[in-house]
Design a protein around this motif. Structure first.
Motif, PDB file in Angstrom:
ATOM      1  N   GLU A 112      -2.070   6.857   1.492  1.00 31.34           N
ATOM      2  CA  GLU A 112      -3.417   6.616   0.964  1.00 31.34           C
ATOM      3  C   GLU A 112      -3.663   5.108   0.944  1.00 31.34           C
ATOM      4  O   GLU A 112      -3.702   4.500  -0.125  1.00 31.34           O
ATOM      5  N   ASP A 129      -5.593   2.180  -6.868  1.00 32.89           N
ATOM      6  CA  ASP A 129      -4.724   2.360  -8.024  1.00 32.89           C
ATOM      7  C   ASP A 129      -3.249   2.266  -7.651  1.00 32.89           C
ATOM      8  O   ASP A 129      -2.402   2.049  -8.523  1.00 32.89           O
ATOM      9  N   LYS A 130      -2.945   2.445  -6.379  1.00 31.31           N
ATOM     10  CA  LYS A 130      -1.554   2.391  -5.927  1.00 31.31           C
ATOM     11  C   LYS A 130      -1.229   1.084  -5.219  1.00 31.31           C
ATOM     12  O   LYS A 130      -0.138   0.929  -4.672  1.00 31.31           O
ATOM     13  N   ARG A 138       0.826  -1.211   0.000  1.00 34.36           N
ATOM     14  CA  ARG A 138       0.000   0.000   0.000  1.00 34.36           C
ATOM     15  C   ARG A 138       0.856   1.255   0.000  1.00 34.36           C
ATOM     16  O   ARG A 138       1.993   1.250   0.470  1.00 34.36           O
ATOM     17  N   ASP A 139       0.274   2.333  -0.521  1.00 37.81           N
ATOM     18  CA  ASP A 139       0.797   3.666  -0.291  1.00 37.81           C
ATOM     19  C   ASP A 139       0.237   4.078   1.072  1.00 37.81           C
ATOM     20  O   ASP A 139      -0.967   4.332   1.199  1.00 37.81           O
ATOM     21  N   ASN A 170      -6.149   3.609  -1.570  1.00 40.13           N
ATOM     22  CA  ASN A 170      -6.071   3.985  -2.975  1.00 40.13           C
ATOM     23  C   ASN A 170      -5.744   2.724  -3.775  1.00 40.13           C
ATOM     24  O   ASN A 170      -4.599   2.272  -3.820  1.00 40.13           O
ATOM     25  N   GLU A 213       4.160  -7.676  -7.266  1.00 38.17           N
ATOM     26  CA  GLU A 213       4.861  -6.422  -7.549  1.00 38.17           C
ATOM     27  C   GLU A 213       6.159  -6.283  -6.762  1.00 38.17           C
ATOM     28  O   GLU A 213       6.914  -5.338  -6.953  1.00 38.17           O
TER      29      GLU A 213
END
Length: 360
Positions: free
Chosen positions: A127, A132-133, A123-124, A130, A140
């Motif tokens: 955020e 998308d992040k 995670r970001d 989020n 990944e």
């Protein structure tokens, strides 16, 4: 403890069959960066994401069920869960459990020596929801199919319980996925939840977590696995394909379908949902392309939810459930890490009930 400069690891070299895994005994050991911890892996569970990523099944060019084999038509540009190309070589393995042996700048040194579970989602942390992040551990970034791995300290949780590392490694992907599904479908007392694929890791987790919320549960599984599924105490067990599903339900009113199967039986599942019912999905192992009569969807006021990137609280809730003894592991088998190919083939064959785990 002294951390060696190299380690044993099973490394994925590209999309394809099981021969894309390569065994290495001199792979560089990860080093902790800022806000990271290095973990000596005690066990790592298997999951469908690893299989689907290896084979490229997530690509829109593929319309078959999950088989675990390579697909000739894979588009490498959208062959991962998030629709972005994967960087090779990659160490997979999202369900890592082990002991913290080093910390980076900003991480609590008090974690050294603690047993931890890795959350799975990257995670970001400015955020955290989020989507998308979001990324996935072992997709990944490198994961747990190795002697050592590293993770963001905010994405691990110390765990205090008597379960073995192998038993703990059965929970992460399956139970956090299932908790996200029942959370998103707002399962609670008064609901009756129909669970296809109940003999799998997520299916077994759905039985337990839906019951924790006060719901009735109806499991669907091949009849050879009914005795093992019964150990999770669902209220009813049906065959994987009972033919006339409505008749087999004997008057049970289904308010929620929690599905990771999809495939040809999708329409039957939707047809038995009560008016105002909810369908939640986090997989399609029997096939991603299904037929839907939109009249059933809108005339019955149904709600459909996809469930992939769930909240951080779903992981912490699962950890607390484990520590409180409210959920139990379903460990089907363990394999040495260097037999990951054999372990994943057994996972694909689906003759087991529960989860399969590898031990470095």
């Amino acid at each position: 403890m002294t951390i060696p400069a190299t380690m044993k690891a099973m490394v994925l070299t590209g999309h394809g069959d099981l021969d894309k895994y390569e065994w290495h005994e001199d792979w560089p050991t990860p080093q902790a960066g800022p806000m990271e911890v290095v973990i000596k892996v005690g066990a790592c569970g298997l999951n469908n994401t690893d299989v689907n990523t290896r084979t490229g099944w997530y690509s829109k060019a593929v319309d078959e069920a999950t088989t675990g084999g390579a697909y000739d038509e894979v588009d490498d540009e959208d062959s991962t869960w998030g629709g972005a190309p994967l960087t090779f070589p990659r160490i997979q393995g999202a369900d890592a459990v082990g002991e913290v042996v080093a910390v980076g700048e900003g991480a609590d040194p008090g974690l050294i020596g603690k047993r931890v579970m890795v959350a799975g989602w990257l995670r970001d942390w400015d955020e955290p929801m989020n989507r998308d992040k979001a990324g996935y551990f072992g997709s990944e970034c490198d994961g747990g199919y190795a002697e050592y791995t590293k993770a963001d300290v905010r994405g691990v949780a110390p765990i205090d319980c008597d379960l073995s590392d192998a038993e703990l490694a059965t929970f992460i992907c399956s139970y956090v996925t299932a908790e996200g599904m029942v959370d998103r479908a707002d399962v609670g007392p008064g609901d009756t939840v129909l669970i296809p694929g109940a003999s799998g890791g997520v299916g077994g987790a759905l039985i337990q977590l839906a019951k924790l919320r006060g719901a009735r549960t109806i499991a669907m599984a091949s009849e050879a696995k009914h005795a093992e599924v019964a150990e999770l105490d669902p209220d009813m067990i049906l065959p994987r394909d009972p033919g006339n599903l409505r008749k087999a339900l004997k008057g049970e009113k289904i308010t929620v379908v929690a599905d990771v199967v999809g495939g040809d039986n999708f329409g039957k599942l939707i047809d038995v949902l009560e008016r105002g019912g909810r369908y939640t999905c986090s997989g399609a192992i029997a096939g991603p392309l299904v037929e839907l009569d939109l009249r059933t969807f809108y005339l019955r006021d149904l709600t459909f939810t996809g469930s992939t990137v769930n909240g951080p609280e779903n992981f912490t809730d699962v950890v607390k459930f484990i520590e409180d003894g409210k959920i139990k592991p379903a460990l089907a088998a363990t394999y040495p890490l260097n037999q990951l190919r054999e372990a994943q083939q057994a996972f694909i064959d689906k003759t087991h009930t529960g989860n399969i785990v590898v031990i470095p």
